[in-house]
Write a protein that holds these residues in place. Structure first.
Motif, mmCIF file in Angstrom:
data_model
loop_
_atom_site.group_PDB
_atom_site.id
_atom_site.type_symbol
_atom_site.label_atom_id
_atom_site.label_comp_id
_atom_site.label_asym_id
_atom_site.label_seq_id
_atom_site.Cartn_x
_atom_site.Cartn_y
_atom_site.Cartn_z
ATOM 1 N N ARG A 275 -7.451 -5.629 12.042
ATOM 2 C CA ARG A 275 -8.663 -5.203 11.344
ATOM 3 C C ARG A 275 -9.369 -4.236 12.264
ATOM 4 N NH1 ARG A 275 -12.048 -3.690 8.062
ATOM 5 N NH2 ARG A 275 -13.471 -5.035 6.856
ATOM 6 N N ASN A 276 -9.688 -3.058 11.756
ATOM 7 C CA ASN A 276 -10.337 -2.011 12.555
ATOM 8 C C ASN A 276 -9.509 -1.661 13.788
ATOM 9 O OD1 ASN A 276 -12.730 -1.582 10.968
ATOM 10 N ND2 ASN A 276 -13.467 -3.565 11.679
ATOM 11 N N VAL A 277 -8.205 -1.588 13.630
ATOM 12 C CA VAL A 277 -7.349 -1.231 14.753
ATOM 13 C C VAL A 277 -7.478 0.270 15.024
ATOM 14 C CG1 VAL A 277 -5.273 -0.754 13.375
ATOM 15 C CG2 VAL A 277 -5.045 -1.561 15.726
ATOM 16 N N SER A 278 -7.348 0.653 16.277
ATOM 17 C CA SER A 278 -7.431 2.068 16.632
ATOM 18 C C SER A 278 -6.108 2.756 16.330
ATOM 19 C CB SER A 278 -7.764 2.225 18.119
ATOM 20 O OG SER A 278 -6.672 1.800 18.918
ATOM 21 N N VAL A 279 -6.162 4.076 16.223
ATOM 22 C CA VAL A 279 -4.938 4.852 16.037
ATOM 23 C C VAL A 279 -3.994 4.630 17.216
ATOM 24 C CG1 VAL A 279 -3.991 7.192 15.856
ATOM 25 C CG2 VAL A 279 -6.065 6.587 14.595
ATOM 26 N N ASP A 280 -4.532 4.567 18.410
ATOM 27 C CA ASP A 280 -3.698 4.402 19.604
ATOM 28 C C ASP A 280 -2.960 3.066 19.608
ATOM 29 O OD1 ASP A 280 -4.456 6.871 20.533
ATOM 30 O OD2 ASP A 280 -5.993 6.095 21.903
ATOM 31 N N ASP A 281 -3.547 2.047 19.008
ATOM 32 C CA ASP A 281 -2.947 0.710 19.038
ATOM 33 C C ASP A 281 -2.206 0.350 17.750
ATOM 34 O OD1 ASP A 281 -3.964 0.279 21.578
ATOM 35 O OD2 ASP A 281 -5.815 -0.635 20.826
ATOM 36 N N ALA A 282 -2.298 1.202 16.739
ATOM 37 C CA ALA A 282 -1.819 0.825 15.406
ATOM 38 C C ALA A 282 -0.326 0.543 15.376
ATOM 39 C CB ALA A 282 -2.174 1.922 14.400
ATOM 40 N N ALA B 267 0.402 5.901 12.206
ATOM 41 C CA ALA B 267 -0.664 5.238 12.967
ATOM 42 C C ALA B 267 -2.028 5.499 12.346
ATOM 43 C CB ALA B 267 -0.637 5.718 14.422
ATOM 44 N N GLU B 268 -2.259 6.719 11.893
ATOM 45 C CA GLU B 268 -3.545 7.046 11.274
ATOM 46 C C GLU B 268 -3.727 6.304 9.950
ATOM 47 O OE1 GLU B 268 -4.341 11.558 12.936
ATOM 48 O OE2 GLU B 268 -2.921 11.276 11.288
ATOM 49 N N VAL B 269 -2.663 6.169 9.184
ATOM 50 C CA VAL B 269 -2.753 5.443 7.916
ATOM 51 C C VAL B 269 -3.078 3.974 8.168
ATOM 52 C CG1 VAL B 269 -1.439 4.626 5.931
ATOM 53 C CG2 VAL B 269 -1.277 7.028 6.636
ATOM 54 N N ILE B 270 -2.389 3.358 9.136
ATOM 55 C CA ILE B 270 -2.651 1.948 9.449
ATOM 56 C C ILE B 270 -4.091 1.773 9.906
ATOM 57 C CG2 ILE B 270 -2.102 0.073 11.055
ATOM 58 C CD1 ILE B 270 0.810 1.130 11.021
ATOM 59 N N ALA B 271 -4.550 2.620 10.801
ATOM 60 C CA ALA B 271 -5.914 2.509 11.312
ATOM 61 C C ALA B 271 -6.933 2.675 10.184
ATOM 62 C CB ALA B 271 -6.144 3.546 12.405
ATOM 63 N N TYR B 272 -6.692 3.656 9.316
ATOM 64 C CA TYR B 272 -7.604 3.906 8.197
ATOM 65 C C TYR B 272 -7.651 2.700 7.256
ATOM 66 C CZ TYR B 272 -9.545 6.183 4.025
ATOM 67 O OH TYR B 272 -10.305 6.516 2.938
ATOM 68 N N ALA B 273 -6.474 2.214 6.850
ATOM 69 C CA ALA B 273 -6.431 1.083 5.926
ATOM 70 C C ALA B 273 -7.083 -0.151 6.529
ATOM 71 C CB ALA B 273 -4.986 0.780 5.540
ATOM 72 N N SER B 274 -6.922 -0.334 7.838
ATOM 73 C CA SER B 274 -7.459 -1.540 8.481
ATOM 74 C C SER B 274 -8.974 -1.506 8.583
ATOM 75 C CB SER B 274 -6.844 -1.722 9.876
ATOM 76 O OG SER B 274 -7.445 -0.870 10.834
ATOM 77 N N ARG B 275 -9.578 -0.353 8.366
ATOM 78 C CA ARG B 275 -11.037 -0.288 8.307
ATOM 79 C C ARG B 275 -11.555 -0.789 6.965
ATOM 80 N NH1 ARG B 275 -10.583 5.143 10.266
ATOM 81 N NH2 ARG B 275 -11.727 5.945 8.459
ATOM 82 N N ILE B 276 -10.670 -0.813 5.961
ATOM 83 C CA ILE B 276 -11.058 -1.229 4.618
ATOM 84 C C ILE B 276 -10.671 -2.684 4.357
ATOM 85 C CG2 ILE B 276 -10.847 -0.652 2.168
ATOM 86 C CD1 ILE B 276 -12.003 1.603 3.959
ATOM 87 N N ILE C 128 3.784 -0.678 3.764
ATOM 88 C CA ILE C 128 3.120 0.592 3.474
ATOM 89 C C ILE C 128 4.193 1.628 3.192
ATOM 90 C CG2 ILE C 128 1.606 2.408 4.353
ATOM 91 C CD1 ILE C 128 0.387 0.284 6.236
ATOM 92 N N SER C 129 4.088 2.277 2.045
ATOM 93 C CA SER C 129 4.967 3.397 1.722
ATOM 94 C C SER C 129 4.195 4.673 2.033
ATOM 95 C CB SER C 129 5.374 3.339 0.243
ATOM 96 O OG SER C 129 6.541 4.064 -0.003
ATOM 97 N N SER C 130 4.685 5.451 2.985
ATOM 98 C CA SER C 130 3.844 6.430 3.687
ATOM 99 C C SER C 130 3.821 7.828 3.097
ATOM 100 C CB SER C 130 4.269 6.493 5.159
ATOM 101 O OG SER C 130 5.626 6.862 5.268
ATOM 102 N N GLY C 131 4.323 7.994 1.870
ATOM 103 C CA GLY C 131 4.247 9.302 1.226
ATOM 104 C C GLY C 131 5.598 9.983 1.147
ATOM 105 N N LEU D 60 0.845 -1.194 0.000
ATOM 106 C CA LEU D 60 0.000 0.000 0.000
ATOM 107 C C LEU D 60 0.879 1.243 0.000
ATOM 108 C CD1 LEU D 60 -2.736 -0.879 2.668
ATOM 109 C CD2 LEU D 60 -2.917 -0.995 0.184
ATOM 110 N N CYS D 61 0.452 2.247 -0.727
ATOM 111 C CA CYS D 61 1.175 3.516 -0.773
ATOM 112 C C CYS D 61 0.197 4.640 -0.476
ATOM 113 C CB CYS D 61 1.815 3.731 -2.140
ATOM 114 S SG CYS D 61 2.910 2.396 -2.677
ATOM 115 N N VAL D 62 0.735 5.740 0.039
ATOM 116 C CA VAL D 62 -0.085 6.894 0.394
ATOM 117 C C VAL D 62 0.347 8.065 -0.468
ATOM 118 C CG1 VAL D 62 -0.968 8.319 2.268
ATOM 119 C CG2 VAL D 62 -0.115 6.019 2.760
ATOM 120 N N GLY D 63 -0.608 8.654 -1.168
ATOM 121 C CA GLY D 63 -0.313 9.808 -2.006
ATOM 122 C C GLY D 63 -0.595 11.114 -1.294
ATOM 123 N N LEU D 64 0.170 12.136 -1.640
ATOM 124 C CA LEU D 64 -0.073 13.498 -1.146
ATOM 125 C C LEU D 64 -0.151 13.539 0.381
ATOM 126 C CD1 LEU D 64 -2.778 14.549 -3.773
ATOM 127 C CD2 LEU D 64 -0.350 15.128 -3.800
#
Length: 291
Positions: free
Chosen positions: A148-155, A232-241, A250-253, A86-90
């Motif tokens: 899956r559906n991990v929180s930002v705090d735990d990511a 952490a926010e990217v991991i949490a977001y992706a894990s919701r999908i 993950i390449s983070s931008g 997974l990669c993150v743009g912008l």
């Protein structure tokens, strides 16, 4: 710990960089009576539960014959066979500004495939019609647990480690349609390495310098604090999908300083070398050559 993969006649092998040299993990395991070979795929595919065994193996391996000189090794990709890429743009504020784009309200995710994986010092072949090739220094994240559906705090607890990445892009192909797949998935367009540094040695991924040099000229010079969405926010977001698993990367931008944001734009060409350095992760160098 600082892990590397390196080439051998039996394929990629796993090493641990120590003060004594690079521990040949497979040889050390055999010497310790471990019945199964410890391969890079096995370690990254199992993730965090393997780390304590690796540490114990390093501590118990006193035989100097088990250690190699890193200078004699040919690196493999830091993670040779990732699951998902997974990669993150912008994802850096100043990069979004130089691209003329508004900061995204949610992470912009896209994928690459395993054909893009390349090793440190490996040549990147460019076809003649790839005329708008750009570099992107990035912090790579190697997952170490299933979430899956991990929180930002735990990511971040699910992260195995971090590495340098260069998210190379062919901008004409990237902009051909409404998604970026064509420009991002060319062969060897994701070099990564030379090390995977375990997460315990990188306590704050949001406070790392990130730099890139084109033929020795500093082009990118920023800090991961400029990320719009944290690791952490990217991991949490992706894990919701989707479910994230050990061995996913993950390449983070990328920060500002890419060719796309310059005038005039002088694109990468055969003979150019780009070097990526994220603080604490070593340097990743690759040269572009004619295909």
């Amino acid at each position: 710990m600082r892990l590397i993969t390196y080439q051998s006649s039996d394929g990629f092998q796993l090493g641990v960089v120590t003060e004594r040299g690079v521990l040949d993990v497979a040889a050390a395991a055999r010497a310790a009576g471990v019945p199964r070979a410890i391969t890079p795929d096995a370690v990254f595919g199992r993730g965090l539960p393997v780390l304590e065994r690796l540490r114990a193996l390093v501590e118990s391996s006193a035989d100097a014959a088990l250690y190699l000189d890193e200078a004699d090794l040919t690196y493999g990709p830091a993670v040779p066979n990732p699951g998902k890429i997974l990669c993150v743009g912008l994802n850096y504020a100043k990069h979004a500004a130089e691209s003329g784009a508004a900061p995204p309200e949610e992470p912009v995710l896209f994928s690459k495939f395993n054909n893009t994986i390349a090793a440190p010092n490996e040549d990147i072949p460019l076809q003649a019609d790839w005329t708008t090739v750009d570099y992107e220094s990035e912090l790579g994240v190697v997952m170490g647990a299933t979430v899956r559906n991990v929180s930002v705090d735990d990511a971040l607890d699910a992260v195995f480690g971090y590495c340098n990445m260069n998210d190379l892009s062919e901008r004409n192909f990237q902009m051909k349609s409404g998604q970026w797949l064509l420009g991002k998935t060319l062969d060897k367009f994701l070099p990564l390495g030379p090390y995977v540094v375990t997460a315990d040695e990188i306590p704050d991924p949001q406070n790392l310098s990130i730099k890139g040099w084109l033929n020795g000229e500093l082009r990118q010079d920023s800090n991961t604090a400029d990320m719009i969405f944290s690791v952490a926010e990217v991991i949490a977001y992706a894990s919701r999908i989707m479910t994230l698993e050990p061995g996913d990367i993950i390449s983070s931008g990328t920060p500002e300083g890419v060719i796309l944001g310059m005038e005039p734009r002088v694109w990468l060409k055969p003979g150019d070398e780009y070097v990526v350095e994220v603080e604490g992760l070593g340097k990743l160098a690759n040269r572009l050559v004619e295909a």
